[in-house]
Design an enzyme around this catalytic site. Structure first.
Site, PDB file in Angstrom:
ATOM      1  N   ARG A  57       0.856  -1.182   0.000  1.00 53.75           N
ATOM      2  CA  ARG A  57       0.000   0.000   0.000  1.00 53.75           C
ATOM      3  C   ARG A  57       0.890   1.228   0.000  1.00 53.75           C
ATOM      4  O   ARG A  57       2.107   1.131  -0.033  1.00 53.75           O
ATOM      5  CB  ARG A  57      -1.023  -0.011   1.156  1.00 53.75           C
ATOM      6  CG  ARG A  57      -0.721  -0.788   2.382  1.00 53.75           C
ATOM      7  CD  ARG A  57       0.281  -0.177   3.337  1.00 53.75           C
ATOM      8  NE  ARG A  57       0.124   1.237   3.514  1.00 53.75           N
ATOM      9  CZ  ARG A  57       1.107   2.081   3.646  1.00 53.75           C
ATOM     10  NH1 ARG A  57       2.376   1.655   3.649  1.00 53.75           N
ATOM     11  NH2 ARG A  57       0.916   3.373   3.786  1.00 53.75           N
ATOM     12  N   GLY A  58       0.245   2.406   0.053  1.00 51.02           N
ATOM     13  CA  GLY A  58       0.991   3.656  -0.087  1.00 51.02           C
ATOM     14  C   GLY A  58       0.942   4.053  -1.559  1.00 51.02           C
ATOM     15  O   GLY A  58       1.236   3.233  -2.436  1.00 51.02           O
ATOM     16  N   ALA A  59       0.565   5.305  -1.820  1.00 50.08           N
ATOM     17  CA  ALA A  59       0.268   5.706  -3.199  1.00 50.08           C
ATOM     18  C   ALA A  59       1.408   5.425  -4.193  1.00 50.08           C
ATOM     19  O   ALA A  59       1.198   4.731  -5.194  1.00 50.08           O
ATOM     20  CB  ALA A  59      -0.140   7.175  -3.214  1.00 50.08           C
ATOM     21  N   ARG A  98      -7.562   0.105  -6.736  1.00 48.19           N
ATOM     22  CA  ARG A  98      -7.930   1.050  -5.662  1.00 48.19           C
ATOM     23  C   ARG A  98      -8.210   2.412  -6.316  1.00 48.19           C
ATOM     24  O   ARG A  98      -7.496   2.778  -7.256  1.00 48.19           O
ATOM     25  CB  ARG A  98      -6.811   1.187  -4.615  1.00 48.19           C
ATOM     26  CG  ARG A  98      -6.680  -0.028  -3.699  1.00 48.19           C
ATOM     27  CD  ARG A  98      -5.693   0.251  -2.569  1.00 48.19           C
ATOM     28  NE  ARG A  98      -6.293   1.019  -1.483  1.00 48.19           N
ATOM     29  CZ  ARG A  98      -5.588   1.534  -0.460  1.00 48.19           C
ATOM     30  NH1 ARG A  98      -4.280   1.379  -0.409  1.00 48.19           N
ATOM     31  NH2 ARG A  98      -6.204   2.197   0.503  1.00 48.19           N
ATOM     32  N   GLN A 207      -1.659   2.136  10.161  1.00 47.45           N
ATOM     33  CA  GLN A 207      -0.442   2.260   9.360  1.00 47.45           C
ATOM     34  C   GLN A 207       0.632   3.056  10.113  1.00 47.45           C
ATOM     35  O   GLN A 207       1.827   2.892   9.858  1.00 47.45           O
ATOM     36  CB  GLN A 207      -0.747   2.975   8.029  1.00 47.45           C
ATOM     37  CG  GLN A 207      -1.473   2.112   7.017  1.00 47.45           C
ATOM     38  CD  GLN A 207      -2.984   2.258   7.109  1.00 47.45           C
ATOM     39  OE1 GLN A 207      -3.523   2.584   8.170  1.00 47.45           O
ATOM     40  NE2 GLN A 207      -3.687   2.003   6.019  1.00 47.45           N
ATOM     41  N   ASP A 248      -2.308  11.016  -1.502  1.00 44.75           N
ATOM     42  CA  ASP A 248      -2.694   9.995  -2.479  1.00 44.75           C
ATOM     43  C   ASP A 248      -3.129  10.606  -3.801  1.00 44.75           C
ATOM     44  O   ASP A 248      -3.093   9.950  -4.836  1.00 44.75           O
ATOM     45  CB  ASP A 248      -3.804   9.110  -1.914  1.00 44.75           C
ATOM     46  CG  ASP A 248      -3.227   8.201  -0.843  1.00 44.75           C
ATOM     47  OD1 ASP A 248      -2.972   8.696   0.269  1.00 44.75           O
ATOM     48  OD2 ASP A 248      -2.975   7.019  -1.148  1.00 44.75           O
ATOM     49  N   LYS A 259      -4.679   9.846   3.908  1.00 38.24           N
ATOM     50  CA  LYS A 259      -5.315   8.949   4.875  1.00 38.24           C
ATOM     51  C   LYS A 259      -6.306   9.698   5.756  1.00 38.24           C
ATOM     52  O   LYS A 259      -6.037  10.800   6.224  1.00 38.24           O
ATOM     53  CB  LYS A 259      -4.215   8.282   5.726  1.00 38.24           C
ATOM     54  CG  LYS A 259      -4.676   7.295   6.778  1.00 38.24           C
ATOM     55  CD  LYS A 259      -5.589   6.210   6.249  1.00 38.24           C
ATOM     56  CE  LYS A 259      -4.986   5.410   5.127  1.00 38.24           C
ATOM     57  NZ  LYS A 259      -5.971   4.604   4.361  1.00 38.24           N
TER      58      LYS A 259
HETATM   59  O1  MRU Z   1      -4.506   3.107   2.610  1.00 38.15           O
HETATM   60  P1  MRU Z   1      -3.032   3.305   2.473  1.00 38.15           P
HETATM   61  O2  MRU Z   1      -2.249   2.674   3.567  1.00 38.15           O
HETATM   62  O3  MRU Z   1      -2.526   2.941   1.098  1.00 38.15           O
HETATM   63  O4  MRU Z   1      -2.869   4.881   2.616  1.00 38.15           O
HETATM   64  C1  MRU Z   1      -1.608   5.453   2.440  1.00 38.15           C
HETATM   65  C2  MRU Z   1      -1.575   6.900   2.711  1.00 38.15           C
HETATM   66  O5  MRU Z   1      -2.584   7.537   2.925  1.00 38.15           O
HETATM   67  C3  MRU Z   1      -0.249   7.579   2.607  1.00 38.15           C
HETATM   68  O6  MRU Z   1      -0.181   8.672   3.481  1.00 38.15           O
HETATM   69  C4  MRU Z   1      -0.099   8.098   1.181  1.00 38.15           C
HETATM   70  O7  MRU Z   1      -0.273   7.062   0.258  1.00 38.15           O
HETATM   71  C5  MRU Z   1       1.179   8.744   0.953  1.00 38.15           C
HETATM   72  S1  MRU Z   1       2.428   7.520   0.723  1.00 38.15           S
HETATM   73  C6  MRU Z   1       3.907   8.149   0.464  1.00 38.15           C
END
Ligand code: MRU
Length: 349
Positions: A57-59, A98, A207, A248, A259
C-alpha cells in the site's frame, strides 16, 4: 533503535523485488510489525488482491507494484498470446484495484504507453515483455530518485531539535525509495538535526503505529506514537513544531487527499499556528481535477471497524485537506506554495 545503528541502507529486508523466477516478490505489510513474510505473485488477480488487502500500500508504491505486476504477467504470457488487447485488459483491471491514489493509474498508463509502442513496432512477444520490464524498473528507479529529491527539499523546512508530527505511513513501505513525508524526516535525521517525531496511530488499520513505527525504529529516529485523537492536546501543549504528511492525490488547486484523519490534523495545525506540509512526487498530482471535490474517496469494508452486530459502519479511507490549510507542498521539484493553481502548473512545464 535509539542508537541509530540500524539504518534503512543497512536493512536487509526487501519491500519489493523481482524474484529470480520472474515473479513479483512483496513484503506482506498486513503482518508487520510482528512478522516479516514475503509473497511471490505472478498473476494479475494476485497483484490486485495484494493491493486491495493492503499487503502492499501507499500511493507511490502501489503504482510501482502495478507496473512490476504488469511486467511480470506479460513475461509469463510471452510466447502464448501476449497481444495488445490482452495487455490492455490486464492493465485496466490493475488500474481499478484502488480508486484514490492516482499514482496507480499514472504508472499503469505509463506501462500502457510502453506496451502500445512495442506492439505498434511489431516487436516479438518476448521482446515486448522485456521492454515492459524495463519500463517498470524505470518507474521504480524514478520513484526512488523523486523520494531523495523530496527528502532534500523538505529537510530545509526542519529546524534543529524540532518535533515533527506525521500521519499514516509514507516511508519505504509506501514508496519505491526512502519515502515522501518520511523521506523528509529521515533526511533531516541523517543531517544530524536531532529531531524527534510524533506519529499518529492512523485508525483503523494502524499504518502509523504498525508501519511508521517499524520504519522509525529501524532507522533509529527518536519517536512517540500517539492515538489519532491525542493530536489536539499534544499540539495545544506546544509539543509540535511542524506537521508533514503524504498524499494519495493532489488536485490542480492544491487540495490534497490523504489517509483519513489528515484533514483534522490540518485544521488542528491551523488552530495552533503550526506549519502543515504535504510531501508528494509529481506522480501524485492529478491536474485533470480542478479541486479536491472531484477526488474519488475509497470506502473500505465494514469489517475493518469491529462493532456490535446490527450496527452499520461508514469507513472512508481518505479525506481531502483544502489547499488553504496547507503551508506548502514538498515535491521532487522543490517546495510549492500558494497560489497553488499557478505554481502547481509550473511544476509540469
Ligand atoms: O490506505 P493506504 O495505507 O494505502 O494509505 C496510504 C496513505 O494515505 C499515505 O499517506 C499516502 O499514500 C502517501 S504515501 C507516500
Amino acid at each position: 533503535m535509539a542508537d541509530g545503528s540500524l539504518t534503512f541502507q543497512a536493512m536487509p529486508i526487501d519491500v519489493i523485488a523481482w524474484a529470480p523466477n520472474g515473479a513479483l516478490r512483496l513484503l506482506d505489510q498486513t503482518l508487520l510489525p510482528d512478522e516479516t513474510r514475503h509473497l511471490e505473485l505472478d498473476t494479475t488477480e494476485g497483484v490486485i488482491e495484494a493491493i486491495q488487502m493492503l499487503r502492499v500500500r501507499g500511493a507511490p508504491l502501489i503504482g510501482v507494484v502495478a507496473a512490476m505486476g504488469l511486467a511480470t504477467v506479460a513475461g509469463r504470457r510471452a510466447g502464448s498470446g501476449l497481444t495488445a488487447e490482452w495487455f490492455e485488459a490486464e492493465a485496466a483491471r490493475l488500474a481499478a484495484a484502488r480508486p484514490t491514489a492516482v499514482n496507480l493509474r499514472w504508472a499503469v498508463d505509463r506501462m500502457r504507453r510502453a506496451g502500445r509502442e512495442a506492439f505498434s513496432q511489431g516487436a516479438p512477444e518476448k521482446k515486448v515483455a522485456q521492454l515492459l520490464r524495463g519500463e517498470a524498473q524505470r518507474i521504480w528507479d524514478e520513484d526512488a530518485a523523486m523520494c531523495l529529491a523530496i527528502g532534500e527539499a523538505g529537510a530545509e523546512l526542519i529546524q534543529p531539535g524540532a518535533t515533527v508530527l506525521t500521519h499514516c505511513n509514507t516511508g519505504r513501505l509506501a514508496t519505491g525509495g526512502i519515502g515522501t513525508a518520511f523521506g523528509v524526516i529521515l533526511t533531516a535525521h541523517q543531517q544530524g538535526k536531532g529531531i524527534d517525531v510524533i506519529a499518529c496511530e492512523a485508525r483503523p488499520l494502524r499504518q502509523g503505529s504498525r508501519l511508521t513505527a517499524w520504519e522509525l525504529a529501524t532507522s533509529g529516529i527518536p519517536a512517540r506514537i500517539i492515538v489519532d485523537s491525542a493530536a489536539a492536546s499534544v499540539m495545544a501543549a506546544g509539543e509540535v513544531d511542524l506537521a508533514i504528511v503524504g498524499a494519495d492525490r493532489i488536485a490542480a488547486n492544491g487540495d490534497a487527499a490523504n489517509k483519513i484523519g489528515t484533514y483534522s490534523l490540518a485544521v488542528l495545525a491551523r488552530a495552533h499556528d503550526i506549519p502543515f506540509y504535504i510531501a508528494a512526487p509529481r506522480s501524485t498530482f492529478d491536474l485533470a481535477l480542478a479541486s479536491g471535490d472531484e477526488i474519488p474517496i475509497e470506502e473500505r469494508a465494514a469489517s475493518e471497524i469491529p462493532t456490535a452486530k446490527g450496527i452499520s459502519v461508514y469507513n472512508p479511507a481518505f479525506d481531502v485537506t483544502p489547499a488553504e490549510l496547507i503551508s506548502g507542498i514538498v515535491t521532487d521539484r522543490g517546495i510549492v506554495g500558494p497560489p497553488y493553481t499557478e505554481n502547481i502548473r509550473k511544476l509540469f512545464d
